[in-house]
Scaffold this active site. Structure first.
Site, PDB file in Angstrom:
ATOM      1  N   HIS A 161       0.920  -1.210  -0.064  1.00 11.74           N
ATOM      2  CA  HIS A 161       0.122   0.006   0.131  1.00 11.74           C
ATOM      3  C   HIS A 161       1.020   1.147   0.032  1.00 11.74           C
ATOM      4  O   HIS A 161       1.388   1.611   0.856  1.00 11.74           O
ATOM      5  CB  HIS A 161      -0.994  -0.217   1.158  1.00 11.74           C
ATOM      6  CG  HIS A 161      -1.890  -1.080   1.132  1.00 11.74           C
ATOM      7  ND1 HIS A 161      -3.035  -0.863   0.355  1.00 11.74           N
ATOM      8  CD2 HIS A 161      -2.067  -1.981   2.047  1.00 11.74           C
ATOM      9  CE1 HIS A 161      -3.887  -2.106   0.639  1.00 11.74           C
ATOM     10  NE2 HIS A 161      -3.124  -2.792   1.635  1.00 11.74           N
ATOM     11  N   HIS A 205      -0.465  -6.441  -5.241  1.00  9.43           N
ATOM     12  CA  HIS A 205      -0.522  -7.874  -4.441  1.00  9.43           C
ATOM     13  C   HIS A 205      -0.070  -9.028  -5.547  1.00  9.43           C
ATOM     14  O   HIS A 205      -0.288  -9.062  -6.602  1.00  9.43           O
ATOM     15  CB  HIS A 205      -2.150  -8.282  -4.533  1.00  9.43           C
ATOM     16  CG  HIS A 205      -2.339  -9.625  -4.098  1.00  9.43           C
ATOM     17  ND1 HIS A 205      -3.191 -10.582  -4.777  1.00  9.43           N
ATOM     18  CD2 HIS A 205      -2.243 -10.361  -3.008  1.00  9.43           C
ATOM     19  CE1 HIS A 205      -2.881 -11.566  -4.238  1.00  9.43           C
ATOM     20  NE2 HIS A 205      -2.533 -11.768  -3.142  1.00  9.43           N
ATOM     21  N   VAL A 264       2.204 -16.678  -4.114  1.00 11.04           N
ATOM     22  CA  VAL A 264       2.320 -18.037  -4.783  1.00 11.04           C
ATOM     23  C   VAL A 264       2.271 -18.757  -3.827  1.00 11.04           C
ATOM     24  O   VAL A 264       2.710 -18.610  -2.379  1.00 11.04           O
ATOM     25  CB  VAL A 264       3.958 -18.004  -5.381  1.00 11.04           C
ATOM     26  CG1 VAL A 264       3.779 -17.371  -6.902  1.00 11.04           C
ATOM     27  CG2 VAL A 264       4.752 -17.474  -4.666  1.00 11.04           C
ATOM     28  N   ARG A 265       1.827 -20.214  -3.899  1.00  6.10           N
ATOM     29  CA  ARG A 265       1.731 -20.988  -2.852  1.00  6.10           C
ATOM     30  C   ARG A 265       1.565 -22.458  -3.313  1.00  6.10           C
ATOM     31  O   ARG A 265       1.485 -22.802  -4.507  1.00  6.10           O
ATOM     32  CB  ARG A 265       0.166 -20.923  -2.107  1.00  6.10           C
ATOM     33  CG  ARG A 265      -0.952 -20.811  -3.113  1.00  6.10           C
ATOM     34  CD  ARG A 265      -2.210 -20.382  -2.534  1.00  6.10           C
ATOM     35  NE  ARG A 265      -3.302 -20.409  -3.426  1.00  6.10           N
ATOM     36  CZ  ARG A 265      -3.701 -19.389  -4.281  1.00  6.10           C
ATOM     37  NH1 ARG A 265      -2.917 -18.384  -4.334  1.00  6.10           N
ATOM     38  NH2 ARG A 265      -4.612 -19.646  -5.211  1.00  6.10           N
ATOM     39  N   HIS A 279       0.967  -5.881 -17.685  1.00  3.59           N
ATOM     40  CA  HIS A 279       0.366  -7.081 -18.359  1.00  3.59           C
ATOM     41  C   HIS A 279       1.305  -7.659 -19.388  1.00  3.59           C
ATOM     42  O   HIS A 279       1.586  -8.820 -19.607  1.00  3.59           O
ATOM     43  CB  HIS A 279      -0.878  -6.652 -18.947  1.00  3.59           C
ATOM     44  CG  HIS A 279      -2.155  -6.674 -17.971  1.00  3.59           C
ATOM     45  ND1 HIS A 279      -2.715  -8.063 -17.995  1.00  3.59           N
ATOM     46  CD2 HIS A 279      -2.802  -5.732 -17.549  1.00  3.59           C
ATOM     47  CE1 HIS A 279      -3.814  -7.732 -17.160  1.00  3.59           C
ATOM     48  NE2 HIS A 279      -3.674  -6.411 -16.790  1.00  3.59           N
TER      49      HIS A 279
END
Length: 307
Positions: free
Chosen positions: A103, A113, A116-117, A152
């Site tokens: 922020h 934001h 990765v998990r 992008h």
């Protein structure tokens, strides 16, 4: 036959990525440093494991930045998590990931934001069930075509080695996921979102997760540098605080990671560090027609092919 998942390899990458990202933000903001808070689950708690929460506050560029690594283990998943995945019932699980929300103080620098998990559920005598997930997305307060195209472009570059259709698929999923149904508006300009990724096998799926993680700074830091010194006043700051309310609404109502963490007894301080330090709501507020604030809604908060 899928290659075998290597949990330690994933964990080491996530910890290294956390340090890389924290160092990069400290280089951009000379007025603040990350406070790193290591935590562990107690022996009497429902979940095991722990993590490292890195938080920067009141900097010259970033009002608040949280970069959180967690590695949570459990003997079984809560019913809310297995209702739609019955094959996970009765399995021990591990969930590890890196999640960050930045922020900035200047309203012309977008909030960003990334996540990765990796998730794996195991049971003796059976094949493990595992998958990767993650992505990154951008939430501007004042739209800028150059920033949108750059963001992008980096998202597409992260996907290119894995097939021409990958960027389009995960961009569309991001547009669909980061959408506030009760407001009927996107949270921002999107980026990438993927989940349940295992069809490529462990090695390629892990490579893709790393590519997404490694492209986040390439996508965001140039935008920060372009906008950080833009002059702004009370009007822009007020609009930034108002729009931050949408961020809070999404995270508390829809975000899968937030909901999973709270429902499974996760560490509340780390889960909610994604929320902005200051925010403002106004009843039935509408931007002035033809204003820069109205342009955000009319041009930027719409799914767009930026590259």
């Amino acid at each position: 036959m899928m290659d075998e998942p290597d949990k330690l390899q994933v964990k080491n990458y996530l910890l290294e990525l956390q340090q890389t990202i924290c160092c990069a933000f400290e280089e951009e903001d000379a007025q603040a440093r990350f406070f790193q808070d290591s935590w562990q689950r107690g022996p009497g708690e429902h979940l095991g494991g722990g993590g490292i929460s890195a938080v920067l506050q009141d900097g010259g560029v970033f009002e608040q930045a949280g970069v959180n690594f967690s590695h949570v283990t459990g003997s079984q998943l809560p019913g809310s998590a297995t209702a739609h995945r019955p094959e996970l019932a009765g399995r021990a699980f591990e969930a590890m990931g890196l999640s960050l929300v930045i922020h900035p103080g200047n309203p012309y620098v977008p909030t960003s934001h990334a996540n990765v998990r990796f998730f794996i559920a195991e049971k003796a005598g059976e094949e493990p069930v595992w998958w990767f997930g993650g992505g990154f997305d951008l939430t501007p307060y004042y739209g800028n075509d150059e920033d949108c195209r750059h963001w992008h472009k980096m998202a597409r570059l992260a996907c290119q080695p894995f097939g021409e259709a990958v960027y389009g698929k995960y961009k569309a999923w991001c547009d669909e996921y980061f959408y506030l149904k009760h407001r009927q508006e996107p949270r921002g300009i999107g980026g990438l979102f993927f989940d349940d990724l295992n069809a490529w096998g462990f090695d390629k799926s892990f490579d893709f997760m790393q590519s997404v993680g490694d492209h986040y700074l390439l996508a965001y830091i140039p935008i920060v540098r372009r906008r950080r010194d833009t002059v702004y006043g009370e009007r822009e700051r007020d609009f930034q605080l108002y729009r931050r309310g949408r961020y809070v609404e999404f995270n508390l109502v829809y975000d899968r990671g937030t909901l999973f963490g709270l429902q499974s007894g996760g560490r509340t301080e780390s889960i909610l560090m994604s929320l902005p330090p200051l925010v403002r709501w106004r009843y039935n507020w509408q931007p002035e027609p033809g204003s820069p604030e109205a342009e955000l809604y009319e041009r930027y908060l719409k799914p767009t092919n930026w590259v």
